[in-house]
Design a protein around this motif. Structure first.
Motif, mmCIF file in Angstrom:
data_model
loop_
_atom_site.group_PDB
_atom_site.id
_atom_site.type_symbol
_atom_site.label_atom_id
_atom_site.label_comp_id
_atom_site.label_asym_id
_atom_site.label_seq_id
_atom_site.Cartn_x
_atom_site.Cartn_y
_atom_site.Cartn_z
ATOM 1 N N PRO A 153 42.533 40.542 29.656
ATOM 2 C CA PRO A 153 42.900 41.709 28.844
ATOM 3 C C PRO A 153 42.811 41.408 27.346
ATOM 4 N N GLY A 194 48.325 42.556 25.823
ATOM 5 C CA GLY A 194 49.399 42.750 26.779
ATOM 6 C C GLY A 194 50.615 43.297 26.060
ATOM 7 N N MET A 216 47.569 45.022 37.752
ATOM 8 C CA MET A 216 46.821 44.519 36.599
ATOM 9 C C MET A 216 45.514 43.860 37.035
ATOM 10 N N SER A 230 49.702 38.076 34.526
ATOM 11 C CA SER A 230 48.308 38.516 34.604
ATOM 12 C C SER A 230 47.831 39.162 33.315
ATOM 13 N N GLU A 231 48.768 39.627 32.498
ATOM 14 C CA GLU A 231 48.383 40.237 31.224
ATOM 15 C C GLU A 231 47.764 39.222 30.262
ATOM 16 N N THR A 232 47.853 37.932 30.613
ATOM 17 C CA THR A 232 47.344 36.882 29.720
ATOM 18 C C THR A 232 46.120 36.164 30.265
ATOM 19 N N CYS A 278 47.038 45.520 29.423
ATOM 20 C CA CYS A 278 47.914 45.369 30.588
ATOM 21 C C CYS A 278 49.377 45.430 30.176
ATOM 22 N N ILE A 279 50.168 46.142 30.980
ATOM 23 C CA ILE A 279 51.592 46.325 30.717
ATOM 24 C C ILE A 279 52.347 45.928 31.985
ATOM 25 N N PRO A 280 52.918 44.719 32.032
ATOM 26 C CA PRO A 280 53.592 44.270 33.257
ATOM 27 C C PRO A 280 54.915 44.980 33.492
ATOM 28 N N THR A 317 55.067 35.577 30.597
ATOM 29 C CA THR A 317 53.924 35.553 29.675
ATOM 30 C C THR A 317 53.637 34.139 29.208
#
Length: 335
Positions: free
Chosen positions: A87, A90, A13, A61-63, A52-54, A183
């Motif tokens: 991003p 997410g 990401m 990291s998506e946040t 982003c897709i964890p 998240t």
């Protein structure tokens, strides 16, 4: 490209964030990298959409508006911090963590926990020096009433679920809780920031020599980020508790212990003890010695920590070079 999609763990990401930045606003790579390693130049404008897709329950990291990476030739771990690289969306799906090996579930789970603990115990926002220009306002603000909401819940969730997902990857309920906690913690530390455990962890990962974690699906030496963080965390919280012992004791309570009869002056030792116990239960290495470091490496580890101004400045307790040396020495072995 019209936009970017990052599917993977934190490294993937973060790579998508940097690819978006470098392709949209081309410049020498170090232009945007955090000072003093890079120039820390402000991103000049908006970037393309990034989703982003964890696939791990860890980095959050998506946040966040942060990308962390190694500069191999410098043996340095650093990053880029800007709201512009955050991003736009997410997608959080626990199905994407179903096949995580237990060692990765443990390492990423500790990353979540320490994200939350550090954002909860970071220098308060109203003690941070205000920048001369609002455009220079840092990504990380220090602990504050908003970040506390996310940190508190993340600490509770991880403490209740990390052993369950390691021992039984088929426990869908606990996996759902862990990726949600990642998240939550990401939103919290993306606002408040982290501090010394993360600052110290960067050279620990960046200077790895021969260590290969058992069960980790890679054929080259690596000290995973979450492992590097938790190897430093007990010593850090013993040290920082003096700045705000009540908050450190509250953090221990959030991890599940009764504190009614605890002495406030023991807050750091209590919180550190909980982390060490959890390290033992999850099979983490017994301190930095177990991943290949000795007392002779401490000066280099300190040298690698000092440039991490973005996070070090949020330590709730001021520290000296000698303090850092003691923290690394105290992290060599825990039991």
């Amino acid at each position: 490209f019209d936009g970017f999609i990052g599917v993977g763990g934190g490294s993937i990401m973060d790579t998508a964030k940097v690819a978006n930045l470098c392709s949209t606003c081309p410049a020498d790579f170090l232009t945007y990298v955090n000072a003093p390693i890079g120039k820390a130049t402000l991103v000049p404008g908006p970037l393309k959409p990034l989703i982003c897709i964890p696939t791990t329950a860890g980095t959050g990291s998506e946040t966040t508006g942060v990308a962390i990476f190694d500069i191999v030739k410098m043996h340095a771990k650093t990053g880029i911090a800007s709201r512009a690289i955050r991003p736009v969306e997410g997608i959080i799906d626990p199905e994407n963590t179903r096949t995580l090996p237990p060692i990765i579930a443990a390492c990423t789970g500790f990353d979540v926990l320490v994200h939350a603990l550090e954002s909860y115990t970071a220098l308060p926002y109203n003690r941070r020096l205000a920048p001369e220009n609002p455009r220079l306002r840092p990504t990380y603000q220090g602990s504050n009433p908003i970040s506390d909401i996310w940190a508190v819940k993340a600490i509770e969730i991880v403490s209740s679920n990390i052993m369950r997902v390691i021992e039984n990857p088929a426990d869908d309920a606990s996996r759902s809780q862990m990726i949600m906690a990642a998240t939550f913690a990401g939103i919290g530390f993306g606002n408040a920031g982290v501090h010394l455990a993360h600052g110290m962890s960067y050279p620990v990962s960046g200077m790895v020599r021969g260590f290969k974690p058992a069960g980790y699906p890679l054929d080259y030496p690596i000290i995973p980020h979450g492992m590097a963080v938790i190897l430093c965390a007990p010593s850090v919280f013993r040290f920082t508790a003096a700045a705000n012992p009540a908050r450190h004791l509250e953090a221990a309570q959030l991890m599940g212990i009764e504190i009614a009869n605890s002495r406030i002056e023991d807050a750091g030792e209590i919180l550190a003890g909980l982390l060490v116990s959890l390290m033992q239960k999850t099979g983490m290495p017994n301190g930095l010695e177990a991943v290949g470091y000795t007392a002779s490496d401490v000066d280099k580890l300190v040298e690698g920590t000092l440039p991490q101004h973005r996070v070090n400045s949020l330590s709730p307790r001021l520290f000296t070079v000698d303090d850092l040396k003691k923290l690394f020495l105290n992290s060599l072995r825990y039991w």
